[in-house]
Design an enzyme around this catalytic site. Structure first.
Site, PDB file in Angstrom:
ATOM      1  N   ARG A 292       0.847  -1.193   0.000  1.00  0.00           N
ATOM      2  CA  ARG A 292       0.000   0.000   0.000  1.00  0.00           C
ATOM      3  C   ARG A 292       0.885   1.246   0.000  1.00  0.00           C
ATOM      4  O   ARG A 292       1.010   1.959   0.997  1.00  0.00           O
ATOM      5  CB  ARG A 292      -0.906  -0.018   1.239  1.00  0.00           C
ATOM      6  CG  ARG A 292      -2.012  -1.083   1.182  1.00  0.00           C
ATOM      7  CD  ARG A 292      -3.053  -0.717   0.145  1.00  0.00           C
ATOM      8  NE  ARG A 292      -4.119  -1.698   0.037  1.00  0.00           N
ATOM      9  CZ  ARG A 292      -5.234  -1.682   0.748  1.00  0.00           C
ATOM     10  NH1 ARG A 292      -5.424  -0.763   1.672  1.00  0.00           N
ATOM     11  NH2 ARG A 292      -6.163  -2.595   0.551  1.00  0.00           N
TER      12      ARG A 292
ATOM     13  N   GLN B 223      -0.159   2.081  -6.492  1.00  0.00           N
ATOM     14  CA  GLN B 223      -1.611   2.251  -6.544  1.00  0.00           C
ATOM     15  C   GLN B 223      -2.218   1.705  -7.832  1.00  0.00           C
ATOM     16  O   GLN B 223      -3.292   1.098  -7.816  1.00  0.00           O
ATOM     17  CB  GLN B 223      -1.981   3.718  -6.369  1.00  0.00           C
ATOM     18  CG  GLN B 223      -1.841   4.214  -4.943  1.00  0.00           C
ATOM     19  CD  GLN B 223      -2.240   5.671  -4.798  1.00  0.00           C
ATOM     20  OE1 GLN B 223      -2.384   6.396  -5.785  1.00  0.00           O
ATOM     21  NE2 GLN B 223      -2.401   6.127  -3.571  1.00  0.00           N
TER      22      GLN B 223
ATOM     23  N   ASP C   5      -2.745  -2.103  -7.592  1.00  0.00           N
ATOM     24  CA  ASP C   5      -3.449  -2.607  -6.414  1.00  0.00           C
ATOM     25  C   ASP C   5      -4.784  -3.247  -6.797  1.00  0.00           C
ATOM     26  O   ASP C   5      -5.830  -2.608  -6.835  1.00  0.00           O
ATOM     27  CB  ASP C   5      -3.668  -1.459  -5.423  1.00  0.00           C
ATOM     28  CG  ASP C   5      -4.190  -1.929  -4.082  1.00  0.00           C
ATOM     29  OD1 ASP C   5      -4.549  -3.119  -3.962  1.00  0.00           O
ATOM     30  OD2 ASP C   5      -4.247  -1.109  -3.149  1.00  0.00           O
TER      31      ASP C   5
ATOM     32  N   SER D 276      -7.734  -3.222  -4.197  1.00  0.00           N
ATOM     33  CA  SER D 276      -8.490  -1.972  -4.141  1.00  0.00           C
ATOM     34  C   SER D 276      -9.415  -1.831  -5.345  1.00  0.00           C
ATOM     35  O   SER D 276     -10.575  -1.416  -5.211  1.00  0.00           O
ATOM     36  CB  SER D 276      -7.537  -0.777  -4.066  1.00  0.00           C
ATOM     37  OG  SER D 276      -6.880  -0.744  -2.816  1.00  0.00           O
TER      38      SER D 276
ATOM     39  N   TYR E 204      -4.056  -1.054   7.114  1.00  0.00           N
ATOM     40  CA  TYR E 204      -5.119  -2.005   7.455  1.00  0.00           C
ATOM     41  C   TYR E 204      -5.548  -1.822   8.901  1.00  0.00           C
ATOM     42  O   TYR E 204      -4.813  -1.283   9.737  1.00  0.00           O
ATOM     43  CB  TYR E 204      -4.638  -3.446   7.260  1.00  0.00           C
ATOM     44  CG  TYR E 204      -4.350  -3.811   5.826  1.00  0.00           C
ATOM     45  CD1 TYR E 204      -5.368  -4.166   4.962  1.00  0.00           C
ATOM     46  CD2 TYR E 204      -3.042  -3.796   5.338  1.00  0.00           C
ATOM     47  CE1 TYR E 204      -5.103  -4.513   3.638  1.00  0.00           C
ATOM     48  CE2 TYR E 204      -2.765  -4.135   4.022  1.00  0.00           C
ATOM     49  CZ  TYR E 204      -3.803  -4.492   3.179  1.00  0.00           C
ATOM     50  OH  TYR E 204      -3.535  -4.824   1.872  1.00  0.00           O
TER      51      TYR E 204
END
Length: 375
Positions: free
Chosen positions: A122, A127, A130, A133, A230
């Protein structure tokens, strides 16, 4: 590099690991892509669309995999498809390491280097890679649509000559990617939305989407987030206080959506049978964690369970109910990751010093190297 994509078979998976758009980009970069026939049909991508984009179509997984350097997957292949992965090739996908350790160790013994998209760090640079996500975003959206479909009333306030319809009250438990999208979607549908999360940063995020934040904000709450973003496992004392607050709040709600997951562990139980019983007849609950044991007592995998006039939706793989968009986003995640495991000439050559690569690799040099899959 030669890349194979199989038709997904595990758990009736509808997604596919490439799309015509990403195939064009892969082919343009000099890669050769072979796709098993029918791999994209459930996501509305026919074989001809893949062929026109630059891929070749193989009749079987074995034909697709012959001599390839890497295999892209959504879920870990099984049976003959798993065996078809060439020795010393790479496998990249959402391989569920905590559930499939034995299969992954068998791949390690064959020299296959497995990269788990679940373990994408993360960090800002990752990004675009990911996959958790990208898929959670769609899961949160779809959860609200499933709830709205099952709910026997309207979501928005409606003022008519015959009277006023009150807005639905929607409570989202867990304000991660899925939860925030659920909040935003429920607000767009006109619901009155509240949400809870154990991470302090979530309070501002919930408020920014127009939701009311509900949580016990004590000292433990202020420290309840890992460095990776998290949620931490909370103490029994905190859980008891939070459960009491939630129990009081939930009795007034029409729809509840739960999204709480802890990587590698069973889903925490957030709603017990007594809480469900306290809700009004016609209420709807959606459990996004049902595949890991569920947040809601009474949730049943891939079913809508009826409990005293309340509907508990336990559909697995909500992103798979939006297969075209889910595949599109996931395929772009893999496309973004690929340069980290290829050399300038396009050959397979992982940069083992890169923190993204080292964070995602499960097997290397014939051994399982990640704690999640070590025997």
């Amino acid at each position: 590099m030669k890349i194979a994509v199989f038709k997904e078979t595990r758990n009736a998976e509808t997604r596919v690991a490439v799309t015509p758009d990403t195939i064009k980009k892969l082919a343009g970069a000099g890669h050769e892509i072979r796709v098993e026939a029918g791999a994209g049909l459930a996501a509305d991508f026919p074989d001809e669309a893949f062929r026109e984009a630059g891929a070749s179509i193989a009749e079987t997984a074995q034909q697709a995999a012959a001599g390839v350097d890497a295999v892209f997957c959504v879920r870990l292949p099984e049976g003959g498809s798993l065996a078809a992965i060439p020795d010393n090739a790479a496998l990249i996908g959402l391989v569920a390491p905590h559930d499939n350790g034995e299969e992954i160790r068998q791949l390690a013994a064959r020299g296959v280097e497995v990269f788990a998209c679940e373990f994408t760090p993360r960090i800002t640079r990752a990004q675009s890679m990911d996959a958790l996500s990208s898929q959670a975003n769609l899961a949160g959206y779809r959860a609200v649509l499933e709830a709205a479909h099952a709910y026997g009333r309207a979501f928005p306030m409606m003022m008519t000559a015959a009277g006023t319809i009150a807005p639905a009250r929607v409570f989202v438990m867990g304000a991660g990617v899925a939860g925030l999208q659920a909040i935003a979607t429920a607000k767009r549908l006109g619901a009155q939305v509240s949400a809870t999360d154990v991470r302090p940063a979530a309070k501002e995020q919930v408020a920014s989407l127009g939701g009311k934040f509900v949580a016990v904000e004590d000292e433990e709450f202020k420290e309840a987030e890992t460095a990776g973003g998290y949620a931490k496992e909370m103490s029994d004392e905190y859980k008891a206080k939070q459960a009491k607050l939630v129990a009081e709040h939930i009795t007034k709600q029409d729809v509840v959506i739960t999204t709480a997951l802890i990587p590698g562990r069973p889903a925490p139980r957030l709603i017990d049978a007594e809480m469900v019983a306290s809700m009004k007849p016609g209420s709807v609950l959606v459990d996004l964690a049902v595949e890991r044991g569920g947040n809601i007592e009474g949730a049943e995998l891939d079913r809508i369970a009826q409990k005293d006039g309340k509907s508990i939706i336990g559909y697995a793989n909500l992103p798979g109910r939006l297969p075209a968009d889910a595949s599109s986003l996931y395929a772009k995640n893999l496309l973004a990751f690929l340069p980290l495991v290829t050399a300038e000439d396009g050959a397979y050559a992982p940069d083992w010093d890169d923190e993204i690569v080292s964070g995602m690799v499960l097997t290397k040099g014939g051994e399982a190297v990640h704690d999640a899959v070590k025997g």
